[in-house]
Design a protein around this motif. Structure first.
Motif, mmCIF file in Angstrom:
data_model
loop_
_atom_site.group_PDB
_atom_site.id
_atom_site.type_symbol
_atom_site.label_atom_id
_atom_site.label_comp_id
_atom_site.label_asym_id
_atom_site.label_seq_id
_atom_site.Cartn_x
_atom_site.Cartn_y
_atom_site.Cartn_z
ATOM 1 N N UNK A 235 -7.025 2.293 -1.037
ATOM 2 C CA UNK A 235 -5.686 2.631 -1.523
ATOM 3 C C UNK A 235 -5.302 3.999 -0.949
ATOM 4 N N UNK A 236 -4.564 3.986 0.167
ATOM 5 C CA UNK A 236 -4.152 5.220 0.835
ATOM 6 C C UNK A 236 -2.629 5.318 0.898
ATOM 7 N N UNK A 237 -1.914 4.497 0.134
ATOM 8 C CA UNK A 237 -0.463 4.450 0.232
ATOM 9 C C UNK A 237 0.200 5.729 -0.278
ATOM 10 N N UNK A 238 1.480 5.891 0.086
ATOM 11 C CA UNK A 238 2.301 7.015 -0.352
ATOM 12 C C UNK A 238 1.694 8.354 0.066
ATOM 13 N N UNK A 239 1.384 8.472 1.353
ATOM 14 C CA UNK A 239 0.951 9.720 1.953
ATOM 15 C C UNK A 239 1.780 9.948 3.210
ATOM 16 N N UNK B 114 -4.283 -1.192 0.828
ATOM 17 C CA UNK B 114 -2.916 -0.742 0.560
ATOM 18 C C UNK B 114 -2.663 0.540 1.364
ATOM 19 N N UNK B 115 -1.880 0.413 2.431
ATOM 20 C CA UNK B 115 -1.563 1.542 3.303
ATOM 21 C C UNK B 115 -0.050 1.771 3.366
ATOM 22 N N UNK B 116 0.715 1.206 2.443
ATOM 23 C CA UNK B 116 2.171 1.260 2.539
ATOM 24 C C UNK B 116 2.718 2.667 2.310
ATOM 25 N N UNK B 117 3.959 2.868 2.769
ATOM 26 C CA UNK B 117 4.686 4.136 2.638
ATOM 27 C C UNK B 117 3.920 5.301 3.256
ATOM 28 N N UNK C 116 0.949 -3.280 4.062
ATOM 29 C CA UNK C 116 1.145 -2.299 5.133
ATOM 30 C C UNK C 116 2.623 -1.937 5.253
ATOM 31 N N UNK C 117 3.407 -2.226 4.244
ATOM 32 C CA UNK C 117 4.851 -2.047 4.295
ATOM 33 C C UNK C 117 5.251 -0.583 4.376
ATOM 34 N N UNK C 118 6.509 -0.342 4.781
ATOM 35 C CA UNK C 118 7.056 1.010 4.793
ATOM 36 C C UNK C 118 6.393 1.927 5.788
ATOM 37 N N UNK D 110 -1.912 -12.194 -1.171
ATOM 38 C CA UNK D 110 -0.664 -11.445 -1.040
ATOM 39 C C UNK D 110 -0.656 -10.650 0.255
ATOM 40 N N UNK D 111 0.454 -10.734 1.018
ATOM 41 C CA UNK D 111 0.595 -9.946 2.246
ATOM 42 C C UNK D 111 1.999 -9.356 2.292
ATOM 43 N N UNK D 112 2.070 -8.025 2.426
ATOM 44 C CA UNK D 112 3.344 -7.304 2.493
ATOM 45 C C UNK D 112 3.378 -6.493 3.781
ATOM 46 N N UNK D 113 4.275 -6.881 4.689
ATOM 47 C CA UNK D 113 4.443 -6.179 5.958
ATOM 48 C C UNK D 113 5.883 -5.718 6.130
ATOM 49 N N UNK D 114 6.666 -5.709 5.058
ATOM 50 C CA UNK D 114 8.099 -5.418 5.164
ATOM 51 C C UNK D 114 8.373 -3.967 5.539
ATOM 52 N N UNK D 115 9.611 -3.734 6.035
ATOM 53 C CA UNK D 115 10.080 -2.402 6.430
ATOM 54 C C UNK D 115 9.174 -1.748 7.459
#
Length: 884
Positions: free
Chosen positions: A532-536, A556-559, A581-583, A602-607
């Motif tokens: 969980x490395x998101x929002x950095x 979770x690497x999003x944002x 991996x979104x954002x 679940x897979x999120x690649x949006x934005x």
């Protein structure tokens, strides 16, 4: 003489045959009684064994089978230890192949019948298996040789048979935690007194509310009893022994372990404890002790051997604690080693008497209302191994003296108001395995000395105000399994020496200001399950080495600001269930290898900036439930293989450059609840198969180039809540009429068909949409009258029918829609007048009726609308000016 000889000869022959028969029941090539082997095989047939607990039960030597113990001298079976494992589905019928557990498939009497043939059986453990809510057979009482019987967590229910009282040789009886249907004891409990050899009795979870009031008198007759657990048994005060009972209190003098937690006792319930002088363990958690006198701890102090005391959730307050004004000799509590006073109502500072309890190994004061500072003299508790002060209102800094607690293994100070920095002395806690300081107001940097905690397994510092970089010394924590530093203000990069954390299973660094790239060495963390490395502010590419994390379940690497392509190695993550991996700024195509992720849910690649086509291999994701690819530059057609996603619930491909038609195979997605394909270049018609999506709740196909009719089958979508098919500005060009079947969408809340070429009249069935809140049909070629049934839409807040060819008068029923906020009917051919009843629309904020043929006077009541902000009545044929 001859007759005597004959008689002796016959006797010798008979003895010979009897010996031969005995030998025939055994085989000299193995150590097992044949009839007992057959009995065990019959026992085996009574169960479904998905985890193969009994797979070794084959061959001749049953004494070598798993769980079977034999007497070494006479080869009889004396022990069956068949304890299963408690699975996540302990109280259900679900079968877990991964957890060792037996599931009864035959009559439970057959189980006991086979066990009765083991005539020398002394030890029987069937706990943690699944007996499917059967009654405990009375025939268990015929196994009189038993010394140990454990039927806990076995999903039995109903009355406990009194025949168990025949087991007079029992030392241990455990019937606890049979919550499936729940075990119970009737009024007659005298059978318990027959268990004269009993030393341990655990009936936790057994319903004893109907047991007679002499329960403890009966238990007091068990002179050998030293271990008694009656937790969560629905006991009340009427079951407790008091002075006016006939019970001799000294009969409980041998009890060492006493658990009466989670019962319905209240008031002064501790008087009977004072004669239980052998007590070493006492648990009264969940018992309401609020009315107990202030000498509670004085009574407890009279128990000289008491070493473990649990009084969690007892409604205790400060008045129950010993103070300097109390006559209690503090030394009476010196023997207590483990103390749990969590989830009570203690307030103020941590009571001073704890500093005299120098034998304390474990102290739990969590979930109280303690405030002020953690006292510096906590250093006097030199034997302390675990301290839990979490979920209080403690403030101030963590005292530097905490570093003197050299035996400390776990520390929980989370969810307080602690401030200041983490003391450098924490590095002196050489035995520390777990540290939880999350959800405070700690500031400053993480001390470099934390790297000295060579036994640390988990560190939780999340939700503070920590700043600075993550110290390099953290790489020295070779036993670390979990690191939680999320929601701080940490900056700098993730050090390459993270590779040294070979036992790391989860890493949570989200919600910080970390920058730089994700180190390639992360691929060496072979036990990692969660990232969980998101929002950095992480940049650079996702390292190809990530594919080496064979145990990874979630990433979770999003944002962040990650760029480059998604590595093809991602397809090697055979256990991954969730990817986000979104954002970011990822580019290139979605790798075809993604289809190898057989466990992906679940897979999120949006934005991102992904391009190319959606790989056909996406259809191989047999367990996927959610796919979000919106906000990219994906082109090409939607692969027909998408129809193979039998478990998918949500699909979002919106805001891309997808072209071609919507595949018919989409109708095969029987579990689909959400589909968003808006903002693409999709053409062709809406497939009629869409009506097969019986669970669909929301559909958005707006801003495409779709043409043709709205399929009549759309009326089959009985769970649909929102439908968006708008065109607008070179978008969809749907034609034909609005299907009458739309009235079948009883759960519909929002409908937008605007900006198309729809013609014909608005179907009268629209009035059946009782939950509709918003209706947008503007900029079409609709004609005819507005149906009077529109007045049945009692929950509607917004109506926009502008830019059509509607004629006739505005139906009176529309002015009865009390929740209406905005109404736009402009740009039509509507005639007639505005009625005075418009004043009923008390929530109306905007009304747009311009460009029609409305006439008559503007009613004065329109000025009585308290929330009206915008009104456009221009370009009509009103005969008077707006009323003053």
């Amino acid at each position: 003489m001859r007759e005597t000889f004959r008689a002796m000869l016959v006797l010798v022959v008979l003895l010979f045959f009897e010996a031969a028969e005995l030998c025939s029941s055994r085989n000299t090539s193995f150590s097992c009684i044949e009839r007992e082997r057959e009995a065990l095989l019959k026992f085996k047939l009574c169960f479904h064994d998905p985890s193969h607990m009994l797979s070794s039960w084959k061959g001749n030597d049953c004494c070598e089978w798993r769980g079977v113990g034999c007497d070494k001298n006479n080869e009889y079976v004396v022990s069956l230890q068949l304890r299963g494992s408690i699975s996540d589905h302990l109280y259900s019928y679900f079968i877990d192949d991964q957890q060792p557990q037996l599931y009864l498939i035959d009559h439970v009497e057959e189980v006991v019948s086979s066990l009765l043939k083991l005539r020398y059986l002394e030890h029987l453990d069937l706990s943690n298996n699944n007996f499917s809510g059967n009654l405990i057979p009375p025939s268990f009482g015929s196994m009189k040789q038993l010394r140990y019987l454990n039927l806990s967590y076995a999903q039995f229910k109903g009355r406990i048979p009194s025949e168990l009282g025949n087991l007079t040789r029992l030392h241990v009886l455990d019937l606890s935690h049979n919550y499936y249907g729940r075990l119970k004891v009737d009024d007659d409990i005298q059978w318990i007194s027959h268990l004269s050899s009993l030393q341990q009795l655990d009936m936790s979870g057994v319903k004893l509310s109907h047991a007679s009031s002499n329960l403890f008198q009966v238990l007091g007759m068990l002179s050998s009893l030293s271990w008694l657990s009656l937790s969560n048994c629905n006991l009340k005060n009427s079951h407790l022994p008091y002075h006016n009972h006939l019970l001799n209190f000294t009969l409980f003098g041998n009890i060492q372990h006493f658990d009466i937690s989670q019962n319905s006792f209240h008031g002064p319930t501790t008087i009977f404890l004072q004669n239980m002088t052998s007590l070493t363990f006492l648990d009264m958690s969940g018992v309401n002790l609020s009315l107990t006198s202030s000498n509670l701890f004085q009574v407890l102090g009279m128990l000289p051997s008491l070493s473990q005391l649990r009084l969690s959730s007892c409604s205790l307050r400060n008045c129950h604690l010993p103070s300097h004004n109390n006559p209690l000799n503090f030394t009476l509590l010196d023997n207590i080693q483990r103390l749990d006073l969590s989830t009570n109502f203690f307030q103020g500072s941590i009571p001073i008497f704890f500093q005299n309890m120098t034998s304390l190994i474990s102290l739990n004061l969590s979930s109280n209302q303690l405030s002020e500072n953690i006292p510096d003299n906590i250093r006097q508790l030199l034997k302390l191994e675990s301290i839990d002060l979490s979920n209080n209102q403690l403030n101030g800094s963590i005292p530097d003296s905490i570093g003197q607690l050299s035996k400390l293994e776990s520390i929980y100070l989370c969810c307080n108001q602690l401030s200041g920095s983490i003391p450098d002395s924490i590095g002196q806690l050489s035995k520390l395995e777990s540290i939880h300081l999350s959800s405070n107001q700690l500031s400053g940097s993480i001390p470099d000395s934390i790297g000295q905690l060579s036994k640390l397994e988990s560190i939780h510092l999340s939700s503070n105000q920590l700043s600075g970089s993550i110290p390099d010394s953290i790489g020295q924590l070779s036993k670390l399994e979990s690191i939680h530093l999320s929601f701080n203000q940490l900056n700098g990069s993730i050090s390459d020496n993270i590779r040294q954390l070979s036992k790391l299973e989860s890493i949570y660094l989200f919600g910080n200001q970390l920058s730089g790239s994700i180190p390639d060495s992360i691929g060496q963390l072979s036990k990692l399950e969660s990232i969980y490395l998101f929002d950095n502010q992480l940049s650079g590419s996702i390292p190809d080495s990530i594919g080496q994390l064979s145990k990874l379940e979630s990433i979770y690497l999003f944002d962040n600001q990650l760029s480059g392509s998604i590595p093809n190695s991602i397809g090697q993550l055979s256990k991954v269930e969730s990817i986000d991996l979104s954002g970011n700024q990822l580019n290139g195509s979605i790798p075809d290898s993604i289809g190898q992720l057989s466990k992906l849910e679940s897979i999120c690649l949006f934005d991102n900036q992904l391009s190319g086509s959606i790989p056909n291999s996406i259809g191989q994701l047999s367990k996927v439930e959610s796919i979000a690819l919106s906000g990219n530059q994906l082109n090409g057609s939607i692969p027909d293989s998408i129809g193979q996603l039998s478990k998918v619930k949500s699909i979002d491909f919106s805001s891309n450059q997808l072209s071609g038609s919507i595949p018919d195979s989409i109708g095969q997605l029987s579990k689909l609840e959400i589909i968003y394909l808006s903002g693409n270049q999709l053409s062709g018609s809406i497939p009629d198969d869409i009506g097969q999506l019986s669970k669909l709740e929301s559909i958005d196909l707006s801003r495409n180039q779709l043409s043709g009719n709205i399929p009549d089958s759309i009326g089959q979508l009985s769970k649909l809540k929102s439908i968006y098919l708008s065109g607008n500005q070179s978008g969809n060009q749907l034609s034909g009429s609005i299907p009458d079947s739309i009235g079948q969408l009883s759960k519909l809340e929002s409908i937008d068909l605007s900006g198309n070429q729809l013609s014909g009249s608005i179907p009268d069935s629209i009035g059946q949409l009782s939950k509709l809140e918003s209706i947008s049909l503007y900029d079409n070629q609709l004609s005819g009258r507005i149906p009077d049934s529109i007045g049945q839409l009692s929950k509607v807040k917004s109506i926009n029918l502008s830019g059509n060819q509607l004629n006739g008068s505005i139906p009176d029923s529309i002015w009865q829609l009390s929740k209406l906020v905005n109404i736009s009917l402009s740009g039509n051919q509507l005639s007639g007048s505005i009625p005075a009843s418009i004043r009923q629309l008390s929530k109306l904020e905007g009304i747009y009726l311009s460009g029609n043929q409305l006439s008559g006077s503007i009613p004065a009541s329109i000025g009585q609308l308290p929330r009206l902000e915008i009104m456009d009545l221009s370009n009509n044929q009103f005969g008077t000016r707006f009323p003053a």
